[in-house]
Design a protein around this motif. Structure first.
Motif, PDB file in Angstrom:
ATOM      1  N   THR A 396       0.972  -1.121   0.053  1.00 20.59           N
ATOM      2  CA  THR A 396       0.003  -0.096   0.042  1.00 20.59           C
ATOM      3  C   THR A 396       1.054   1.328   0.105  1.00 20.59           C
ATOM      4  OG1 THR A 396      -1.887   1.097   1.000  1.00 20.59           O
ATOM      5  CG2 THR A 396      -0.292   0.262   2.451  1.00 20.59           C
ATOM      6  N   SER A 397       0.432   2.332  -0.780  1.00 20.69           N
ATOM      7  CA  SER A 397       1.314   3.190  -1.095  1.00 20.69           C
ATOM      8  C   SER A 397       1.930   4.078   0.166  1.00 20.69           C
ATOM      9  CB  SER A 397       0.846   4.205  -2.105  1.00 20.69           C
ATOM     10  OG  SER A 397       1.638   5.542  -2.226  1.00 20.69           O
ATOM     11  N   GLU A 398       0.981   4.766   1.101  1.00 24.35           N
ATOM     12  CA  GLU A 398       1.259   5.584   1.868  1.00 24.35           C
ATOM     13  C   GLU A 398       2.644   5.179   2.775  1.00 24.35           C
ATOM     14  OE1 GLU A 398       1.794   9.310   2.800  1.00 24.35           O
ATOM     15  OE2 GLU A 398       0.317   8.834   1.306  1.00 24.35           O
ATOM     16  N   PRO A 399       2.498   3.913   3.510  1.00 22.24           N
ATOM     17  CA  PRO A 399       3.479   3.717   4.351  1.00 22.24           C
ATOM     18  C   PRO A 399       4.929   3.132   3.919  1.00 22.24           C
ATOM     19  CG  PRO A 399       1.484   2.598   4.851  1.00 22.24           C
ATOM     20  CD  PRO A 399       1.350   3.056   3.428  1.00 22.24           C
ATOM     21  N   TYR A 400       4.805   2.735   2.518  1.00 22.63           N
ATOM     22  CA  TYR A 400       5.784   2.081   1.864  1.00 22.63           C
ATOM     23  C   TYR A 400       6.611   2.771   0.667  1.00 22.63           C
ATOM     24  CZ  TYR A 400       4.252  -1.863   4.585  1.00 22.63           C
ATOM     25  OH  TYR A 400       3.940  -2.496   5.778  1.00 22.63           O
ATOM     26  N   LYS A 401       5.835   3.718  -0.044  1.00 23.79           N
ATOM     27  CA  LYS A 401       6.201   4.354  -1.053  1.00 23.79           C
ATOM     28  C   LYS A 401       7.543   4.840  -0.976  1.00 23.79           C
ATOM     29  CE  LYS A 401       5.237   7.741  -4.799  1.00 23.79           C
ATOM     30  NZ  LYS A 401       4.037   8.465  -5.229  1.00 23.79           N
ATOM     31  N   LEU A 402       7.974   5.611   0.021  1.00 22.69           N
ATOM     32  CA  LEU A 402       9.213   6.586   0.208  1.00 22.69           C
ATOM     33  C   LEU A 402      10.223   5.570   0.780  1.00 22.69           C
ATOM     34  CD1 LEU A 402       7.871   9.950   1.211  1.00 22.69           C
ATOM     35  CD2 LEU A 402       8.466   9.055  -1.257  1.00 22.69           C
ATOM     36  N   ILE A 403      11.480   5.507   0.435  1.00 24.33           N
ATOM     37  CA  ILE A 403      12.444   4.415   0.917  1.00 24.33           C
ATOM     38  C   ILE A 403      12.658   4.774   2.618  1.00 24.33           C
ATOM     39  CG2 ILE A 403      14.417   6.258   0.592  1.00 24.33           C
ATOM     40  CD1 ILE A 403      14.211   2.207   0.050  1.00 24.33           C
ATOM     41  N   GLY A 404      12.665   5.919   3.051  1.00 31.57           N
ATOM     42  CA  GLY A 404      12.732   6.033   4.578  1.00 31.57           C
ATOM     43  C   GLY A 404      11.876   5.335   5.269  1.00 31.57           C
ATOM     44  N   ASP A 405      10.197   5.588   4.856  1.00 36.34           N
ATOM     45  CA  ASP A 405       9.442   4.862   5.413  1.00 36.34           C
ATOM     46  C   ASP A 405       9.485   3.314   5.308  1.00 36.34           C
ATOM     47  OD1 ASP A 405       8.384   7.408   6.367  1.00 36.34           O
ATOM     48  OD2 ASP A 405       6.795   7.344   4.505  1.00 36.34           O
ATOM     49  N   PHE A 406       9.820   2.900   4.016  1.00 37.78           N
ATOM     50  CA  PHE A 406      10.007   1.368   3.770  1.00 37.78           C
ATOM     51  C   PHE A 406      10.912   0.824   4.860  1.00 37.78           C
ATOM     52  CE2 PHE A 406      12.593  -1.569   1.382  1.00 37.78           C
ATOM     53  CZ  PHE A 406      11.217  -2.662   1.062  1.00 37.78           C
ATOM     54  N   GLU A 407      11.938   1.374   5.003  1.00 37.25           N
ATOM     55  CA  GLU A 407      13.031   0.809   5.600  1.00 37.25           C
ATOM     56  C   GLU A 407      12.661   0.616   7.325  1.00 37.25           C
ATOM     57  OE1 GLU A 407      15.512  -0.418   4.247  1.00 37.25           O
ATOM     58  OE2 GLU A 407      16.581   0.750   2.885  1.00 37.25           O
ATOM     59  N   LEU A 408      12.000   1.892   7.559  1.00 38.66           N
ATOM     60  CA  LEU A 408      11.262   1.593   9.118  1.00 38.66           C
ATOM     61  C   LEU A 408      10.408   0.316   9.162  1.00 38.66           C
ATOM     62  CD1 LEU A 408      10.595   5.516   9.758  1.00 38.66           C
ATOM     63  CD2 LEU A 408      12.412   3.991  10.726  1.00 38.66           C
ATOM     64  N   ARG A 409       9.578   0.055   8.133  1.00 35.13           N
ATOM     65  CA  ARG A 409       8.781  -1.332   8.447  1.00 35.13           C
ATOM     66  C   ARG A 409       9.419  -2.529   8.580  1.00 35.13           C
ATOM     67  NH1 ARG A 409       6.750   3.859   8.008  1.00 35.13           N
ATOM     68  NH2 ARG A 409       4.429   3.966   8.247  1.00 35.13           N
ATOM     69  N   PHE A 410      10.796  -2.460   8.071  1.00 31.92           N
ATOM     70  CA  PHE A 410      11.693  -3.689   8.015  1.00 31.92           C
ATOM     71  C   PHE A 410      12.756  -3.550   8.759  1.00 31.92           C
ATOM     72  CE2 PHE A 410       8.965  -3.363   4.040  1.00 31.92           C
ATOM     73  CZ  PHE A 410       8.348  -4.808   4.220  1.00 31.92           C
ATOM     74  N   PRO A 411      12.707  -3.377   9.868  1.00 29.83           N
ATOM     75  CA  PRO A 411      13.944  -3.011  10.856  1.00 29.83           C
ATOM     76  C   PRO A 411      14.878  -4.349  10.955  1.00 29.83           C
ATOM     77  CG  PRO A 411      11.945  -2.997  12.284  1.00 29.83           C
ATOM     78  CD  PRO A 411      11.586  -3.193  11.024  1.00 29.83           C
ATOM     79  N   GLN A 412      14.544  -5.514  10.890  1.00 32.00           N
ATOM     80  CA  GLN A 412      15.235  -6.612  10.795  1.00 32.00           C
ATOM     81  C   GLN A 412      15.431  -7.076   9.438  1.00 32.00           C
ATOM     82  OE1 GLN A 412      16.316  -7.238  14.011  1.00 32.00           O
ATOM     83  NE2 GLN A 412      15.167  -5.409  14.555  1.00 32.00           N
ATOM     84  N   GLY A 413      15.078  -6.517   8.399  1.00 26.89           N
ATOM     85  CA  GLY A 413      15.534  -7.376   7.116  1.00 26.89           C
ATOM     86  C   GLY A 413      13.914  -7.734   6.552  1.00 26.89           C
ATOM     87  N   VAL A 414      13.897  -7.862   5.393  1.00 27.16           N
ATOM     88  CA  VAL A 414      12.610  -8.142   4.531  1.00 27.16           C
ATOM     89  C   VAL A 414      12.457  -9.689   4.985  1.00 27.16           C
ATOM     90  CG1 VAL A 414      13.113  -6.224   2.868  1.00 27.16           C
ATOM     91  CG2 VAL A 414      13.731  -9.053   2.409  1.00 27.16           C
ATOM     92  N   PRO A 415      11.208 -10.245   4.632  1.00 26.42           N
ATOM     93  CA  PRO A 415      10.674 -11.514   5.101  1.00 26.42           C
ATOM     94  C   PRO A 415      11.010 -12.537   3.957  1.00 26.42           C
ATOM     95  CG  PRO A 415       8.648 -10.167   4.206  1.00 26.42           C
ATOM     96  CD  PRO A 415       9.971  -9.283   4.392  1.00 26.42           C
ATOM     97  N   SER A 416      11.146 -13.802   4.415  1.00 28.84           N
ATOM     98  CA  SER A 416      11.336 -14.764   3.459  1.00 28.84           C
ATOM     99  C   SER A 416      10.221 -15.012   2.605  1.00 28.84           C
ATOM    100  CB  SER A 416      11.527 -16.197   4.097  1.00 28.84           C
ATOM    101  OG  SER A 416      11.546 -17.105   3.241  1.00 28.84           O
TER     102      SER A 416
END
Length: 460
Positions: A396-416
């Motif tokens: 979904t756009s708002e929390p994930y579109k910008l790279i800074g916001d995206f990184e905050l949602r995956f503080p331990q890395g991306v899922p498998s």
């Protein structure tokens, strides 16, 4: 032609030290803009391009491949800032895998190809005035990268943004840098000539160029493709991929009815009422990857014949002077597409390649995929697919579109994602460590936290 607006733009460019040939190219497009040219390519002016050659059918003698590879330079388009993802520096500096950026991995790919083949294989970046400093700082960490006295980069030209109302060079006191824009990647031909790099390459014995975008880690240097291109005797070739429903917005080649030439058509050149033709992956079954091959001698001859003005189709891009402020002054950016040069060269061709040569990162959903265990790095430092089918990812756009916001949602890395068929994130979710997505997973609009070690989706 409105002399006042054009002359003001020409003076501004000259005062900024822009090369005269680049000013001539801008003036050519300014005239078209004032005449109302939009670059539109209606469907009834073209025929679909249905039967290009395929790399899987190509057999090249290893000696021929090595000979072509020995005369090859790799050119990377590196002018983009990744503004659509909220970046303000070269997009190629974004970490992709193992803490390494696009730029790091592109360098490693070229160095690995040199070791494997013994070829010189110079790597040169076309930077914009906004990406040069940061890029050269990173490249300085690779002292074995330069080849002879060839530079590691050349600079894309710049031009003034023009007011929609009046076609005057825009003024923006809040940030004068925003008064300027790059002229699209079609400027690469002018910039190669005006920088002197094209002549340097020819003088150093280089005959061919492989050109691609810096956000595409699929374009690993290929002796087989180099050998194929040399064997065709063509002045120019484009790499194509088979279209899927996910590729409906990608530009495609077509045959122009009036003269039988191959041309490139992008979304911006398609009449809005004809987008159903453009997006039909059966009618236009191959998309243009922006991976190109050039014969440098023939490119040099064309540029000299045309006094540096390639005459590529105009792309009129309507923006605001400050892209982050939609209430700021509406402007036109005059652009052209590098791939549109296919119509300039007699005997230009194309080849269908595997999807492994087209792995661009245009959005954070793409970044999530290339960071995941769906892909790995092989000995060529190429991204290789580790699963049979790449899962679809929707964020979904708002929390994930910008790279800074995206990184905050995956503080331990991306899922498998290796067991996933799809991931649809509809709300604002933060992921814990060691999360696995299996089958088809939907995370709802309510948002929340995906706990450490969780398995989400439809198992079994």
């Amino acid at each position: 032609m409105s002399n006042e607006g054009l002359q003001a733009a020409q003076r501004k460019m000259a005062d900024a030290g822009v090369a005269q040939t680049a000013i001539d190219v801008f003036s050519h497009y300014y005239g078209q803009l004032e005449e109302g040219v939009t670059g539109s390519i209606p469907e009834d002016t073209i025929e679909p391009y249905l039967d290009p050659p395929r790399l899987e059918d190509v057999t090249i003698d290893p000696a021929q491949a090595k000979s072509a590879f020995d005369q090859l330079v790799v050119i990377n388009l590196n002018g983009g800032l990744g503004t659509s993802m909220g970046m303000d520096r070269a997009k190629s500096l974004l970490p992709v895998r193992d803490g390494k950026s696009f730029l790091d991995l592109i360098v490693e790919q070229v160095l690995a190809a040199r070791r494997a083949t013994g070829s010189r294989l110079p790597l040169v970046f076309m930077n914009s005035f906004r990406t040069r400093e940061d890029t050269l700082e990173v490249l300085a960490k690779h002292p074995d990268l330069p080849v002879g006295d060839l530079p590691l980069d050349f600079l894309q030209n710049k031009e003034p943004k023009l007011t929609v109302d009046g076609l005057q060079p825009v003024t923006w006191d809040a940030d004068p840098d925003l008064e300027w824009c790059p002229p699209g990647h079609g400027d690469i031909y002018t910039a190669l000539q005006t920088s002197g790099l094209l002549q340097q390459l020819l003088d150093a014995g280089f005959r061919y160029a492989s050109v691609s975008n810096s956000d595409n880690l699929g374009t690993v240097p290929s002796p087989v493709l180099a050998g194929w291109f040399a064997s065709t005797g063509a002045p120019y070739a484009a790499e194509l991929c088979r279209r899927t429903p996910a590729d409906r917005k990608g530009g495609h080649l077509a045959v122009r009815r009036s003269d039988g030439r191959l041309i490139l058509r992008d979304t911006a050149q398609t009449p809005p009422e004809e987008m159903d033709y453009f997006t039909d992956e059966h009618r236009h079954p191959f998309f243009h990857t922006n991976n190109l091959w050039w014969d440098l001698e023939k490119l040099d001859a064309i540029l000299k014949e045309r006094d540096g003005v390639m005459g590529l189709p105009l792309i009129r891009n309507e923006k605001t002077v400050d892209p982050g402020d939609k209430t700021s002054t509406p402007v036109y950016q005059i652009e052209s597409a590098m791939g549109a040069a296919i119509e300039v060269f007699d005997g230009a061709t194309a080849i269908v390649v595997g999807r492994d040569r087209f792995l661009p990162v245009k959005a954070t959903s793409d970044l999530l995929l290339v960071r995941s265990d769906v892909y790995g790095l092989d000995e060529r430092r190429a991204l290789v697919q580790k699963v049979d089918t790449v899962p679809g990812v929707s964020l979904t756009s708002e929390p994930y579109k910008l790279i800074g916001d995206f990184e905050l949602r995956f503080p331990q890395g991306v899922p498998s994602l290796k067991e996933a068929t799809s991931l649809d994130v509809q709300g604002d979710w933060t992921f814990g460590a060691d999360v696995s997505v299996v089958g088809a997973a939907v995370l709802g609009e309510e948002g929340g936290t995906v706990p450490e070690g969780a398995r989400v989706g439809t198992e079994g």
